[in-house]
Design an enzyme around this catalytic site. Structure first.
Site, PDB file in Angstrom:
ATOM      1  N   THR A   1       0.837  -1.206   0.000  1.00  0.00           N
ATOM      2  CA  THR A   1       0.000   0.000   0.000  1.00  0.00           C
ATOM      3  C   THR A   1       0.865   1.247   0.000  1.00  0.00           C
ATOM      4  OG1 THR A   1      -1.607   1.393   1.143  1.00  0.00           O
ATOM      5  CG2 THR A   1      -0.384  -0.104   2.541  1.00  0.00           C
ATOM      6  N   VAL A   2       0.530   2.137  -0.907  1.00  0.00           N
ATOM      7  CA  VAL A   2       1.277   3.397  -0.958  1.00  0.00           C
ATOM      8  C   VAL A   2       1.067   4.196   0.323  1.00  0.00           C
ATOM      9  CG1 VAL A   2       1.256   3.553  -3.470  1.00  0.00           C
ATOM     10  CG2 VAL A   2      -0.566   4.661  -2.173  1.00  0.00           C
ATOM     11  N   ASP A   3      -0.033   3.931   1.015  1.00  0.00           N
ATOM     12  CA  ASP A   3      -0.325   4.704   2.224  1.00  0.00           C
ATOM     13  C   ASP A   3       0.619   4.380   3.382  1.00  0.00           C
ATOM     14  OD1 ASP A   3      -2.334   5.838   0.804  1.00  0.00           O
ATOM     15  OD2 ASP A   3      -3.984   4.883   1.862  1.00  0.00           O
TER      16      ASP A   3
ATOM     17  N   MET B   1      -1.475  11.648  -1.965  1.00  0.00           N
ATOM     18  CA  MET B   1      -2.411  10.643  -1.426  1.00  0.00           C
ATOM     19  C   MET B   1      -2.115  10.326   0.042  1.00  0.00           C
ATOM     20  SD  MET B   1      -3.016   7.903  -4.442  1.00  0.00           S
ATOM     21  CE  MET B   1      -4.254   8.197  -5.693  1.00  0.00           C
ATOM     22  N   GLY B   2      -2.917   9.440   0.567  1.00  0.00           N
ATOM     23  CA  GLY B   2      -2.759   9.041   1.973  1.00  0.00           C
ATOM     24  C   GLY B   2      -3.980   9.505   2.736  1.00  0.00           C
ATOM     25  N   ARG B   3      -4.991   8.694   2.696  1.00  0.00           N
ATOM     26  CA  ARG B   3      -6.307   9.102   3.176  1.00  0.00           C
ATOM     27  C   ARG B   3      -6.327   9.420   4.671  1.00  0.00           C
ATOM     28  NH1 ARG B   3     -11.449   8.437   0.431  1.00  0.00           N
ATOM     29  NH2 ARG B   3     -10.248   8.311  -1.451  1.00  0.00           N
TER      30      ARG B   3
ATOM     31  N   GLN C   1       1.478   9.629  -9.026  1.00  0.00           N
ATOM     32  CA  GLN C   1       2.436   9.279  -7.975  1.00  0.00           C
ATOM     33  C   GLN C   1       2.551   7.768  -7.785  1.00  0.00           C
ATOM     34  OE1 GLN C   1       0.769  10.702  -3.956  1.00  0.00           O
ATOM     35  NE2 GLN C   1      -0.903  11.105  -5.367  1.00  0.00           N
ATOM     36  N   ARG C   2       1.439   7.055  -7.904  1.00  0.00           N
ATOM     37  CA  ARG C   2       1.559   5.623  -7.629  1.00  0.00           C
ATOM     38  C   ARG C   2       1.822   4.799  -8.891  1.00  0.00           C
ATOM     39  NH1 ARG C   2      -4.767   4.394  -5.880  1.00  0.00           N
ATOM     40  NH2 ARG C   2      -5.282   3.475  -7.887  1.00  0.00           N
TER      41      ARG C   2
HETATM   42  O1  F6P Z   1      -4.660   2.473  -1.923  1.00  0.00           O
HETATM   43  C1  F6P Z   1      -4.517   3.689  -1.293  1.00  0.00           C
HETATM   44  C2  F6P Z   1      -4.882   4.841  -2.162  1.00  0.00           C
HETATM   45  O2  F6P Z   1      -3.888   5.009  -3.132  1.00  0.00           O
HETATM   46  C3  F6P Z   1      -5.134   6.072  -1.328  1.00  0.00           C
HETATM   47  O3  F6P Z   1      -4.027   6.793  -0.957  1.00  0.00           O
HETATM   48  C4  F6P Z   1      -6.116   6.837  -2.179  1.00  0.00           C
HETATM   49  O4  F6P Z   1      -6.908   7.688  -1.413  1.00  0.00           O
HETATM   50  C5  F6P Z   1      -6.922   5.747  -2.761  1.00  0.00           C
HETATM   51  O5  F6P Z   1      -6.085   4.634  -2.865  1.00  0.00           O
HETATM   52  C6  F6P Z   1      -7.521   6.019  -4.113  1.00  0.00           C
HETATM   53  O6  F6P Z   1      -8.270   4.906  -4.474  1.00  0.00           O
HETATM   54  P1  F6P Z   1      -8.988   4.671  -5.840  1.00  0.00           P
HETATM   55  O7  F6P Z   1      -7.925   4.435  -6.867  1.00  0.00           O
HETATM   56  O8  F6P Z   1      -9.818   3.440  -5.654  1.00  0.00           O
HETATM   57  O9  F6P Z   1      -9.816   5.870  -6.105  1.00  0.00           O
END
Ligand code: F6P
Length: 431
Positions: free
Chosen positions: A153-155, A201-203, A310-311
């Site tokens: 997980t990127v978080d 990101m990073g909820r 970023q991811r």
């Molecule tokens: O998996 C974590 C994440 O990258 C969060 O940081 C981000 O808020 C979320 O996924 C975004 O998710 P999705 O691609 O389903 O909108």
């Protein structure tokens, strides 16, 4: 850690493995897939074929399996360099066992039909919970299935592991981008843009925002402000800090986490605000912050939302991250064939300088649904920066480059053929 229960390893005949990607994808999740696939090949006595779920667990439920053995060796090698979820990922949370037992039973039915004895689930907190539940229901239904979680997980918010594969590469991308954009705004500041805002990101956890702090080396360097989800947003203190930075440096660079909240606990971008595209959702706090600066201080701004860039940024992935992503995939298979059930390979830091790490198993039960946030002593007293301890933690995770091969000026990524496995069940499954 309590020692994970060892089951008797299946000695008799090889059984097949099911691998699924879950949740938000990363620049290196396919490196973990490569680790699992290579690991399975190295343990042919235990593992027959590797089947991947098309679109993760959804493929498992709908019996939509991909025959990984039909992929060429070059494609499997290329997974290590390819961002995204090559087999497709899913945001699909299996409910609790009591709420929807049928879902789990269906999964076991599919496993039974395809003689799947190993389940490798590559995801974050929720997925570790699912893997744990599948291991429990397998036992309850008398179907032996070894479930091993593969962290991703990127978080960076999984507990017990020092870091999460996927994070190091996002951290590197954000640190690099912050440093580059800061040079840009510094050049323009005298007559034009004075504030640059980068939303990351990073909820619920501010690890990615913290990584932006690596862009600066000494006090006063950009980013002058980081906004963390762990610190309630204080508008007055924030605006004073922006003004102070513009007065002192001529400009101000701000890294803001998408999960920043107001003192009442509501997301900032949700509090009456809309994102750039008119949606009241997370992922719009950057423009909200920029507009606030403009309204209250009058500075010209630019903002950027790093979002999927970023991811997906495999071109500037962290070598450390790629190596760890591959290693957790390999170790997951090693654990499984030893009969270790309901575990996850965790990255254990042995030292920061020089950076040394190893992989050890932890129990899924201790990982599932727990979120690891940025500790207070990683954030400066004013709440707007990272401390030396945080820097010591983060620095090795972005170390090294692992460029993909390039062709015609572009990264040469692979795409799978995705040959479907012949269905064996008569029934369709409605999600
Ligand atoms: O998996 C974590 C994440 O990258 C969060 O940081 C981000 O808020 C979320 O996924 C975004 O998710 P999705 O691609 O389903 O909108």
């Amino acid at each position: 850690m309590r020692k994970p229960a060892k089951k008797k390893a299946a000695k008799s005949r090889p059984r097949n493995a099911f691998y699924a990607q879950s949740g938000g994808v990363t620049a290196v999740i396919n490196a973990s897939a490569a680790g699992v696939i290579d690991g399975a090949r190295a343990h042919r006595r235990h593992i027959g074929k590797v089947y991947a779920g098309r679109d993760g667990i959804v493929g498992g439920l709908t019996e939509d399996l991909i025959d990984v053995s039909a992929e060429s060796p070059a494609t499997i090698r290329g997974l290590r360099y390819t961002p995204s979820g090559a087999f497709g990922s899913a945001r699909f949370k299996l409910k609790g066992l009591e709420q929807n037992r049928a879902e789990y039973e269906r999964l076991i039915e599919v496993f039974r039909a395809h003689d799947i004895g190993y389940f490798f689930y590559n995801g974050g907190n929720d997925s570790m919970d699912t893997a744990l539940k599948v291991s429990q229901i397998g036992e309850a239904l008398g179907y032996p299935i070894t479930c091993v979680g593969v962290p991703k997980t990127v978080d960076n918010d999984l507990p017990l592991t020092d870091c999460c594969p996927g994070f190091g590469s996002v951290a590197k991308y954000i640190a690099v981008s912050t440093r580059e954009a800061a040079l840009d705004v510094a050049s323009m500041a005298r007559t034009s843009t004075k504030v640059f805002v980068l939303e990351v990101m990073g909820r619920h956890a501010g690890w990615i925002a913290a990584a932006g702090g690596l862009a600066g080396e000494k006090a006063g360097d950009p980013p002058q402000i980081i906004l963390f989800p762990e610190i309630a947003f204080d508008e007055t203190a924030f605006l004073a800090k922006v003004k102070q930075s513009v007065d002192a440096n001529g400009y101000c660079v701000i890294v803001v986490s998408e999960g920043v909240k107001k003192p009442d606990g509501k997301f900032l971008a949700e509090a009456g605000g809309k994102d750039a595209f008119g949606h009241a959702q997370l992922g719009g706090v950057g423009p909200v912050i920029a507009q606030l600066v403009k309204d209250k201080l009058g500075y010209k701004y630019h903002w950027a939302v790093a979002d999927y860039l970023q991811r997906a940024a495999r071109h500037i992935a962290s070598k450390t991250d790629v190596e760890q992503a591959y290693a957790v995939g390999r170790s997951a298979v090693d654990y499984a064939v030893k009969g270790m059930n309901a575990v996850m390979p965790a990255i254990i830091r042995k030292s920061s300088k020089p950076y040394r790490w190893k992989i050890e198993p932890v129990l899924l039960a201790q990982v599932a649904n727990v979120e690891k946030k940025v500790p207070r002593d990683f954030i400066t007293a004013d709440g707007f920066g990272i401390t030396a301890a945080c820097r010591r933690y983060l620095a090795p995770l972005i170390a090294g480059e692992d460029y993909p091969p390039f062709k015609d000026g572009l990264p040469a990524y692979v795409r799978i053929k995705g040959k479907p496995v012949k269905r064996k069940l008569a029934t369709d499954y409605k999600l």
